[in-house]
Design a protein around this motif. Structure first.
Motif, PDB file in Angstrom:
ATOM      1  N   ILE A 171       0.852  -1.189   0.000  1.00  0.00           N
ATOM      2  CA  ILE A 171       0.000   0.000   0.000  1.00  0.00           C
ATOM      3  C   ILE A 171       0.890   1.243   0.000  1.00  0.00           C
ATOM      4  O   ILE A 171       1.852   1.324   0.771  1.00  0.00           O
ATOM      5  CB  ILE A 171      -0.909  -0.007   1.242  1.00  0.00           C
ATOM      6  N   PRO A 172       0.566   2.212  -0.877  1.00  0.00           N
ATOM      7  CA  PRO A 172       1.356   3.450  -0.881  1.00  0.00           C
ATOM      8  C   PRO A 172       1.279   4.152   0.469  1.00  0.00           C
ATOM      9  O   PRO A 172       0.286   4.045   1.185  1.00  0.00           O
ATOM     10  CB  PRO A 172       0.690   4.304  -1.955  1.00  0.00           C
ATOM     11  N   ASN A 173       2.317   4.878   0.808  1.00  0.00           N
ATOM     12  CA  ASN A 173       2.376   5.597   2.069  1.00  0.00           C
ATOM     13  C   ASN A 173       1.447   6.810   1.989  1.00  0.00           C
ATOM     14  O   ASN A 173       1.742   7.778   1.310  1.00  0.00           O
ATOM     15  CB  ASN A 173       3.808   6.030   2.370  1.00  0.00           C
ATOM     16  N   LYS A 174       0.308   6.731   2.678  1.00  0.00           N
ATOM     17  CA  LYS A 174      -0.680   7.802   2.677  1.00  0.00           C
ATOM     18  C   LYS A 174      -0.933   8.272   4.098  1.00  0.00           C
ATOM     19  O   LYS A 174      -0.686   7.541   5.048  1.00  0.00           O
ATOM     20  CB  LYS A 174      -2.019   7.307   2.106  1.00  0.00           C
ATOM     21  N   GLN A 175      -1.447   9.457   4.210  1.00  0.00           N
ATOM     22  CA  GLN A 175      -1.900   9.975   5.493  1.00  0.00           C
ATOM     23  C   GLN A 175      -3.413   9.817   5.533  1.00  0.00           C
ATOM     24  O   GLN A 175      -4.110  10.190   4.600  1.00  0.00           O
ATOM     25  CB  GLN A 175      -1.526  11.452   5.648  1.00  0.00           C
TER      26      GLN A 175
END
Length: 67
Positions: free
Chosen positions: A2-6
């Protein structure tokens, strides 16, 4: 991966403040698992195994949350 998201976790924080602490919710998951295990038979064993994996992931993450 999973992409690093906030993520906005404000609703989760609100849930912990209004419903139960992470530790309390983790304890309830353990109770849920024991109750669920008493209903398992050979016809639904594979579903139970998959659900236990989900419960474990949730339990593991909840027990890491600091108050």
């Amino acid at each position: 991966m999973i992409p690093n998201k906030q993520y906005d976790l404000s609703e989760l924080n609100k849930f912990f403040n209004e419903v139960g602490t992470p530790k309390q919710i983790a304890s309830e998951l353990v109770n849920l698992l024991f109750n669920y295990a008493s209903c398992v038979d050979e016809d639904n064993l594979e579903v139970f195994k998959a659900d236990v994996g989900t419960i474990y992931v949730l339990y593991n993450e909840l027990t890491k949350i600091e108050e």
